[in-house]
Structures are given as C-alpha cells and as structure tokens.
Design an enzyme around this catalytic site. Structure first.
Site, mmCIF file in Angstrom:
data_model
loop_
_atom_site.group_PDB
_atom_site.id
_atom_site.type_symbol
_atom_site.label_atom_id
_atom_site.label_comp_id
_atom_site.label_asym_id
_atom_site.label_seq_id
_atom_site.Cartn_x
_atom_site.Cartn_y
_atom_site.Cartn_z
ATOM 1 N N HIS A 279 0.652 -1.126 -0.018
ATOM 2 C CA HIS A 279 -0.111 0.033 0.138
ATOM 3 C C HIS A 279 0.844 1.325 -0.182
ATOM 4 O O HIS A 279 0.889 1.792 -0.929
ATOM 5 C CB HIS A 279 -1.098 0.035 1.158
ATOM 6 C CG HIS A 279 -1.997 -1.135 1.592
ATOM 7 N ND1 HIS A 279 -2.657 -1.555 0.151
ATOM 8 C CD2 HIS A 279 -1.920 -2.285 2.121
ATOM 9 C CE1 HIS A 279 -3.522 -2.572 0.495
ATOM 10 N NE2 HIS A 279 -2.921 -2.863 1.698
ATOM 11 N N ASP A 330 -5.460 -8.252 -2.930
ATOM 12 C CA ASP A 330 -5.490 -7.936 -1.664
ATOM 13 C C ASP A 330 -6.856 -8.666 -1.205
ATOM 14 O O ASP A 330 -6.880 -9.572 -1.042
ATOM 15 C CB ASP A 330 -5.614 -6.323 -1.323
ATOM 16 C CG ASP A 330 -5.496 -5.833 -0.142
ATOM 17 O OD1 ASP A 330 -5.431 -6.895 0.848
ATOM 18 O OD2 ASP A 330 -5.674 -4.804 0.444
#
Length: 452
Positions: A279, A330
C-alpha cells in the site's frame, strides 16, 4: 523431456515498448527454451491452425501475471461489505467474522477456488499474506502450520505457484494492546515463537516457497521487528509489510515512537531490496526517499485501496524514487490485474489532474516481472529463454478489446478476456476454462460454508 511449441499471434517480449507479431515460443520441462519472432516468409497462411506442431495462440500472449498481495479468505467478503458507510475499521469487523469460521478444511476449499479464479485471470503466482494461523481463541492446531499447509495445497490444486508470506501478528495496537477476540487466531506470543513455528514449515513442493511478513507496525512491537527481518534475511526470503495504509496508522506510530512507520521499519533493519511495502498510501517525502534509496518495493492494490476509502498513493513518485512497483488484489473485491494495472495510471491522473504517468510497458512490468521478483521468483515474468514457461493469452476480438491495438491491452482488457494460461509449461486454463476446477460452483459452495 516434454517439448511444446506455441505460435503467438502477438507476444510482449522483454524490453519491448509494445508487442511483437508472430512469435514462436518453445518450452521444455517447464522452461522457455526458444523465443523467435517469425519473418514474413515463415509466417503460416491465414486459416492454418498450426505451424508444424506449434499450437496457435490467437490474441496477445503475455508472461504470467503475479498477484503480489492476497488474503485468500477475503474472497468470501465480495459483495457483502461494499454498500453503506464506514471505513477500514468497520470493514475489518466483518472480515473478522469470516476469519472466525474457518478451519483447515474449509480454508483449503475456499483458497482452492479463489486461486483457481486467479488462474482464470492470468495469474500464475500468488503472494499469500497469511496470518490466520491458529484455531479459535488462539489454540494451536495439532499441526501448528495446518492453515499454511492448506494454502499451499490449495495453490497446487488450482495449478499456480505460491509464496506463503507467513505473517507475524502479535499486538492489536502500536501501544502494545494484546490480541483479543478473533485476533487471537493470528498471534504466536512473540517474534521468537513466530520464527520457531514458521521455521518448522518446509513444504516439499516445487510450486511453493515460504517468505515472511510483518503485518504492520501496530501488530509487531518495535523491539521485535528485527527478529522477523533477520529470519527472512538469513534465508534470502522475501519480506512484506503493510505500510501507512491509513493516516490513523501514521498518527498512532508518531504518538508511540515519534516517527513514521517507514522510519521505524528503516531503523530496525526491515527495509531493503528483498522487502516489499504493501500500500504505502500515505508516505511523507522523507518516507519516499527511505523506500527508494533502500530499493524497497511497493505493492499497490488500487481496487482495495479505493474500496476501503484509504486514498491514492503517490505511485509515480515512488517509482522515480527507486521503488519497484508490483500489484495485488488484496481483498479480492475483484481479481483482475488488468484493472489493477490501469488503475495505477488512472488513479495517478485523479491525484495529479494530469495524464500520462506510466507507459504500457511499465504497467506490464509491475504486473509481471516485478511481482514475481517481489515474491522471490526471479526466474519468472518474462517471455525469455531460461525463464519459467508461464504464458497468458488475452483475446483481441472481444467486445472490450476489438479494434484496440495490442499495446492497449492494459487499458482495454479485463480478466474475462484471458483464454489460455500455461504455468511452468502445464496448461491450466484453455479456451477460458479452468482444466480441473469448476470455479463458480466451488466458490459458491466454499463461501456459503463460511458465511451462512
């Protein structure tokens, strides 16, 4: 020895800005042994299905795609958490409810179906950021790595490679609050016991490797970060860590340690070329310099980042600072690396209000060779002699891709346009169908078991 010859209508070769037409690819025992663009005189006539014994691959053939960040059990959340208000923290409570219901058998079924869906999308390798280690209330299974074994077996049955990123998860907050409720399943007590458990897991499978992960700075106390990093370093294994996913994480770290999460990881020897920050949505300028100068990679997961309203990270600045970029699905709100790749460019346009930040070749690199490297597979992600025989063919005649030039595939195609997938020389998907898994049926059954 098994030799197969493939004739790609177009193939995207290493260091090429766009695809090359009419490429003959030879594979033997799971490796690429020859790559030869054909001359005009050696091309087969229109309508001929083979050149000698070569199998024709109509469309654009790419190297295998790498999903560098996955939480397989999150696949059960698709369509169940996207409406209404809230943020990452409210979404997390729903996620914990699913986590409580899983055991090794149900996790095997769910992960097998989730990984088979990835194969349909052209993904030949997954990085599983795995922290669901123990039974309810944190009680270890008879085999402390039973959940890890289930994931490795799931990938084998789905036909893709896996890097199991065994995740150290010890505390609930940066302040060191203990794990409670569903989180107790994640913890090993301390980093030394984590290392002891993961060291005992040595899957004897050619498709699987074991790496390490630090869940986040809130989940591993500062004084134990070096233990996890040292374990990975001694084994030459990849090390991943969630980093600055939300501003609240940054604020809590500054309050507890007087620095950003990136600075904290740097001070404890976590950053480096074998490390990937996942991220990195809210880094400071100094953080970007730390990541880039250490050659720490960054795995972007744009669909999840926008689904959870986390924000848009400075992707171009990360790349310019020196951080290789990779991609992940994810939470599996979608499993589509074409969508994730174009989102890197399109989200950057939203952030900067300017167009043209990444070339198509750069997006290809993020989706392929950089992702494989982040997972410890340095011999995958290119259509090159000596590399693993991973081939992914995308239709150029669908309603989405018709009329688009091959170079525009990351801005036109979706996962539904993948027709053929070869992993280590073995056909896993043909004509858009998985060869061994009824993906919709198995997904439905596995998800119903853990949500109803």
């Amino acid at each position: 020895m098994t030799t197969t010859r493939w004739l790609a209508e177009y193939a995207w070769l290493p260091d090429h800005a766009e695809p090359t037409p009419d490429v003959l690819i030879e594979t033997e025992d799971g490796r690429i042994t020859a790559v030869a663009p054909l001359t005009a005189g050696s091309r087969p006539p229109a309508g001929v299905e083979v050149l000698g014994d070569a199998v024709r691959l109509p469309g654009l053939t790419l190297p295998g795609l790498a999903n560098a960040h996955s939480h397989a059990f999150h696949r059960a959340l698709r369509g169940r958490t996207h409406g209404g208000r809230g943020d990452f923290w409210t979404w997390r409570e729903v996620m914990y409810d699913v986590a409580q219901r899983l055991d090794p058998d149900s996790y095997l079924a769910l992960a097998r179906a989730a990984y088979a869906e990835m194969a349909l999308a052209g993904i030949t390798c997954v990085g599983e950021f795995h922290y669901l280690h123990h039974g309810p209330n944190g009680t270890p299974y008879a085999d402390p790595n039973a959940m890890s074994a289930a994931l490795v077996e799931a990938a084998a049955q789905a036909g893709i490679r896996i890097t199991l990123l065994d995740t150290c998860y010890l505390t609930a907050t940066v302040d060191g609050e203990p794990l409670t409720g569903p989180q107790q399943r994640f913890g090993d007590g301390d980093a030394l016991r984590w290392a002891e458990r993961v060291s005992a897991f040595n899957p004897e499978n050619e498709h699987a490797r074991v790496g390490a992960a630090i869940h986040s700075v809130r989940a591993v106390p500062a004084e134990q970060l070096a233990t996890v990093a040292g374990w990975a370093d001694r084994r030459g294994a990849p090390l991943h860590a969630h980093l600055s996913e939300q501003p609240a994480e940054n604020d809590a770290c500054r309050a507890a340690h007087g620095c950003t999460p990136t600075r904290l990881l740097a001070d404890h020897g976590v950053l480096g070329p074998h490390t990937t920050a996942v991220h990195a949505t809210h880094p400071t300028g100094a953080d970007l310099a730390l990541l880039g100068e250490s050659r720490t990679g960054v795995c972007l997961c744009p669909t999840t980042e926008r689904d959870l309203a986390d924000g848009i990270g400075p992707a171009r600045r990360m790349a310019e600072a020196g951080s290789p970029l990779s991609l992940g699905s994810d939470s599996h709100a979608v499993v589509d690396l074409f969508e994730e790749a174009r989102a890197v460019e399109l989200d950057e346009r939203l952030r900067t209000r300017r167009r043209g930040h990444f070339t198509a070749a750069e997006l290809l690199t993020a989706a392929t060779v950089a992702g494989h490297a982040a997972l410890g597979w340095g011999d995958a992600g290119r259509l090159a002699v000596g590399d693993r025989a991973d081939l992914v063919t995308v239709r150029l005649d669908s309603a989405r891709t018709a009329g688009a030039p091959p170079v525009g595939v990351f801005f036109a195609a979706t996962a539904a346009d993948v027709t053929h997938v070869v992993v280590d020389g073995r056909v896993v998907v043909a004509d858009g169908r998985h060869q061994t898994v009824d993906v919709p049926t198995e997904l439905r059954a596995a998800i119903e078991e853990v949500t109803s």
